[in-house]
Design a protein around this motif. Structure first.
Motif, PDB file in Angstrom:
ATOM      1  N   MET A  23     -43.241  36.965  91.095  1.00 58.04           N
ATOM      2  CA  MET A  23     -42.087  36.578  92.353  1.00 58.04           C
ATOM      3  C   MET A  23     -41.405  35.227  91.594  1.00 58.04           C
ATOM      4  SD  MET A  23     -43.400  35.167  95.870  1.00 58.04           S
ATOM      5  CE  MET A  23     -44.008  33.407  95.265  1.00 58.04           C
ATOM      6  N   THR A  56     -37.040  36.283  95.393  1.00 53.37           N
ATOM      7  CA  THR A  56     -37.774  37.565  95.602  1.00 53.37           C
ATOM      8  C   THR A  56     -37.675  37.592  97.531  1.00 53.37           C
ATOM      9  OG1 THR A  56     -39.247  37.607  93.720  1.00 53.37           O
ATOM     10  CG2 THR A  56     -40.046  38.641  95.759  1.00 53.37           C
ATOM     11  N   SER A 109     -44.329  41.878  93.763  1.00 53.95           N
ATOM     12  CA  SER A 109     -44.222  41.449  92.381  1.00 53.95           C
ATOM     13  C   SER A 109     -45.479  41.468  91.810  1.00 53.95           C
ATOM     14  CB  SER A 109     -43.451  40.149  92.384  1.00 53.95           C
ATOM     15  OG  SER A 109     -44.203  39.283  92.983  1.00 53.95           O
ATOM     16  N   SER A 134     -46.952  38.676  93.751  1.00 52.55           N
ATOM     17  CA  SER A 134     -47.172  38.962  95.264  1.00 52.55           C
ATOM     18  C   SER A 134     -47.240  40.572  95.654  1.00 52.55           C
ATOM     19  CB  SER A 134     -45.723  38.602  95.884  1.00 52.55           C
ATOM     20  OG  SER A 134     -44.595  39.235  95.423  1.00 52.55           O
ATOM     21  N   ARG A 137     -44.192  39.840  99.158  1.00 54.57           N
ATOM     22  CA  ARG A 137     -43.856  38.305  99.495  1.00 54.57           C
ATOM     23  C   ARG A 137     -44.090  38.027 100.988  1.00 54.57           C
ATOM     24  NH1 ARG A 137     -39.299  34.275  97.440  1.00 54.57           N
ATOM     25  NH2 ARG A 137     -40.029  32.495  98.509  1.00 54.57           N
ATOM     26  N   ALA A 176     -45.656  32.260 100.538  1.00 59.06           N
ATOM     27  CA  ALA A 176     -44.693  31.918  99.515  1.00 59.06           C
ATOM     28  C   ALA A 176     -43.651  31.304 100.343  1.00 59.06           C
ATOM     29  CB  ALA A 176     -44.427  33.040  98.627  1.00 59.06           C
TER      30      ALA A 176
END
Lengths: 247, 353, 71
Positions: A132, A136, A142, A145, A149, A154
């Motif tokens: 991430m 992002t 990711s 994540s 996300r 985050a």
């Protein structure tokens, strides 16, 4: 027959090491074209980042300095203060500029260092394996994540260019994209403007370039350009956010 | 040239300017702030640049940029700030760039305090930053020596293409002594490797510290090591004080060495044959001199304002041939001459720690 | 008269040029290059207008475009 398109002289002939379809190569080429057109190859000093573009100095045929992750704006400050008449540019990814090096880019902008800052945003960490990034998008998957996300965990993606545009010292701030030919042509104009502003010693000039990462997005190169257009541009709108009266 | 009265922190600055340093990047921290204050006023007078960075990390990276651009450049800080600079120091060493750093050491660890200490010895001499590198470390013991070693630091940095640290402490930074600014000259060599634009050059310059292939990195590190070996052979500095007939040898540097000298004199008044070896270069360390002294001395006493850091180098040099004792104060406390003498008396009688 | 040249050894087979070409004359070759990619190529050179859109889109500076000078 006249060559209407060929490798710019400021690019070396070494093939890029980037993944197929990665648009770093397009951005490199645009920088080289601008440097050729402004005839500043002998004046320019590039500051290389840490990240996928760590070896970018191999692809250009002019002076380069590579330093620590995120510190390019500080390194550029040191170079530019010693050689105020030379052309200094930085090239940083989203981890470099918007995470580990946030303080350095904010204060280079606040001091209005007369450098050209290129910020390459592909919403993911490429070199380290698709983690991430601060940019992002919410919901974007990711390797750090995996469920996408979440704002609870985050927080929100950073619009670095808008943030830096609030500073007096940032005299030019623009966001461009390289996902299709039309936008590539526009991106070159904007990058050229950011170098011309440095030539005129106006102040800190920033260009954010939206870029693709097919490998870590898990998409084909074509799909990646579409994904950028459909997902990144709505959150990271394109255009010149701040333009000095000198240009 | 007549002598003038200068504060240690300011003496660093004036000597740097006389040595041709035109660029200073730093971030305020006590007890070294008089140095940036001095540079902020002085550098514009010589057409240079003083810049207060947003952090020590930024400051050392500005130093990296300016050094790469071919300038003589300096930064200064104290303990906590030096920790932040260590990333950049490793990059300077890896990229083989010349730069001078001043550490006016304060009490630690953590925030510690602003009182004088020598507890950054390990950090300065054993690495501090990551990777296989060495920092040249010079330890002045008077304001005059601050002047002389600052000028030398710039020459060493350029000669060996390596960062150099001047390791002082709050006492040296704050004390005032008369100094002679002898004829310090900017012996700046040509720097054809500097990144300053290609104009007038047929080749481009590139400064990086990356060697992605392990074989290449090993080869590069071995060339660094060869350079370090050369420094070790050529640049060791130390002072002998009343060593001719010394049976008991004190080892101390910087402010501690001033107190150790006082202890030598007091002990000699009492009839004890005591001398002092004062390392001036902490890296390269005067190991050979200590090994030589071990052949005649009965015992060693290391005096330091840290809980046994330099003593490790003394023990490595003496290599078990003779006992090495340790007298320390820490956390900003300063050794007292009479206490050192008491310790010496114990050693003479076969005691000591 | 225009000529488009692909420096095939640099091509990474991303196909961005295929989609950028308004004449739809760029295709991916059947063979693979030294890098292990099917390189892009032009089969109907005569249909090329020399617009250079393929070259503008190419991330690997594979493509050169030449045009006849107008008299």
């Amino acid at each position: 027959m006249r060559k209407v398109f060929s490798k710019p002289a400021s690019l070396s002939d070494k093939p890029f090491h980037y993944c197929p379809g990665c648009t770093h190569g397009i951005i490199h080429r645009l920088i080289a074209e601008v440097i050729d057109e402004l005839n500043i190859k002998e004046e320019v000093i590039g500051i290389a980042p840490i990240g996928c573009a760590v070896f970018m100095y191999d692809y250009f045929d002019f002076d380069f300095l590579g330093g620590a992750h995120g510190r390019a704006p500080a390194v550029a400050t040191g170079v530019k203060r010693v050689h105020p008449d030379k052309m200094v540019f930085t090239y940083q990814g989203d981890g470099d500029a918007a995470a580990i090096g946030t303080a350095e880019i904010v204060h280079a902008a606040a001091r209005s260092e007369k450098i050209t800052s290129l910020f390459i945003n592909n919403a993911i960490y490429g070199m380290t394996g698709g983690q991430m990034a601060p940019t992002t998008l919410l919901g974007q998957e990711s390797t750090t994540s995996p469920e996408g996300r979440s704002k609870e965990m985050a927080g929100y993606p950073i619009r670095l260019t808008e943030m830096l545009a609030t500073l007096e010292g940032t005299v030019y701030a623009a966001r461009v994209s390289v996902h299709d030919v039309k936008h590539i042509i526009q991106a070159k104009k904007v990058i050229k403007r950011a170098f011309e502003i440095q030539q005129k010693k106006v102040g800190f000039a920033l260009v954010e370039v939206l870029s693709t990462c097919p490998t870590n997005w898990g998409l084909t190169p074509i799909e990646a350009t579409k994904w950028l257009e459909q997902n990144m541009i709505p959150y990271y709108p394109l255009g010149e956010i701040k333009v000095p009266k000198e240009v | 040239m007549s002598k003038i009265l200068m504060k240690g922190n300011e003496a660093f600055g004036e000597a740097a300017v006389l040595a041709g340093c035109k660029y200073f990047f730093g971030y305020p921290i006590t007890p070294q702030s008089e140095l940036p204050h001095y540079m902020a006023k002085r550098l514009p007078e010589v057409g240079g640049v003083f810049l207060q960075a947003e952090s020590e990390i930024a400051a050392i990276n500005m130093v990296y940029g300016a050094a790469g651009a071919g300038a003589r450049v300096m930064t200064s800080s104290s303990g906590p700030g030096i920790s932040l600079k260590m990333e950049g120091v490793s990059y300077l060493a890896g990229a083989e760039l010349p730069a001078v750093l001043v550490n006016v050491v304060r009490g630690g660890p953590g925030l510690g305090n602003i009182a004088p200490a020598q507890s950054d010895y390990f950090q300065a001499t054993k690495g501090g930053g990551h990777g296989d590198y060495r920092l040249i470390v010079l330890a002045p013991s008077s304001v005059q020596e601050i002047v002389d070693l600052t000028a030398k630091a710039f020459d060493l940095a350029d000669q060996y293409m390596n960062p150099v640290m001047l390791l002082a402490d709050g006492i040296l930074g704050q004390m005032m002594e008369p100094v002679e600014l002898k004829d310090i000259k900017p012996n700046i060599p040509a720097k054809p490797w500097a990144v300053n634009g290609m104009k007038g050059r047929a080749y481009r310059n590139l400064i990086v510290s990356v060697h992605i292939v392990a074989e290449d990195n090993e080869k590069f590190n071995l060339t660094l090591q060869a350079k370090y070996d050369k420094i070790f052979q050529n640049e060791v500095l130390y002072e002998n004080y009343k060593m001719d007939d010394a049976e008991f040898v004190m080892v101390a540097y910087g402010s501690s060495a001033r107190l150790a000298k006082g202890a030598v004199d007091k002990a000699r008044e009492k009839g004890l044959k005591v001398g002092l070896i004062r390392p001036i270069t902490l890296w390269p360390f005067p190991s050979e001199r200590l090994a030589e002294a071990a052949t005649t001395a009965k015992a060693f006493l290391t005096v330091e304002m840290s809980l046994g850091q330099m003593v490790e180098d003394v023990r490595l040099a003496v290599n078990g041939v003779k006992p090495v004792y340790l007298y320390t104060r820490t956390g900003g406390m300063v050794p007292v001459v009479k206490d050192i003498v008491v310790e010496l008396e114990k050693i003479v009688q076969g005691g000591g720690k | 008269m225009t000529k488009v040249t692909f420096r095939e050894e640099r091509c990474m087979g991303c196909e961005l040029c295929v989609h950028a070409c308004p004449q739809r004359i760029v295709t991916m070759a059947k063979h693979i290059n030294a890098g292990g990619f099917h390189p892009a190529t032009v089969v109907q050179q005569d249909k090329c207008t020399g617009c250079a859109m393929c070259a503008l889109m190419c991330p690997d500076v594979v493509i050169e475009v030449e045009r006849e000078e107008k008299q």
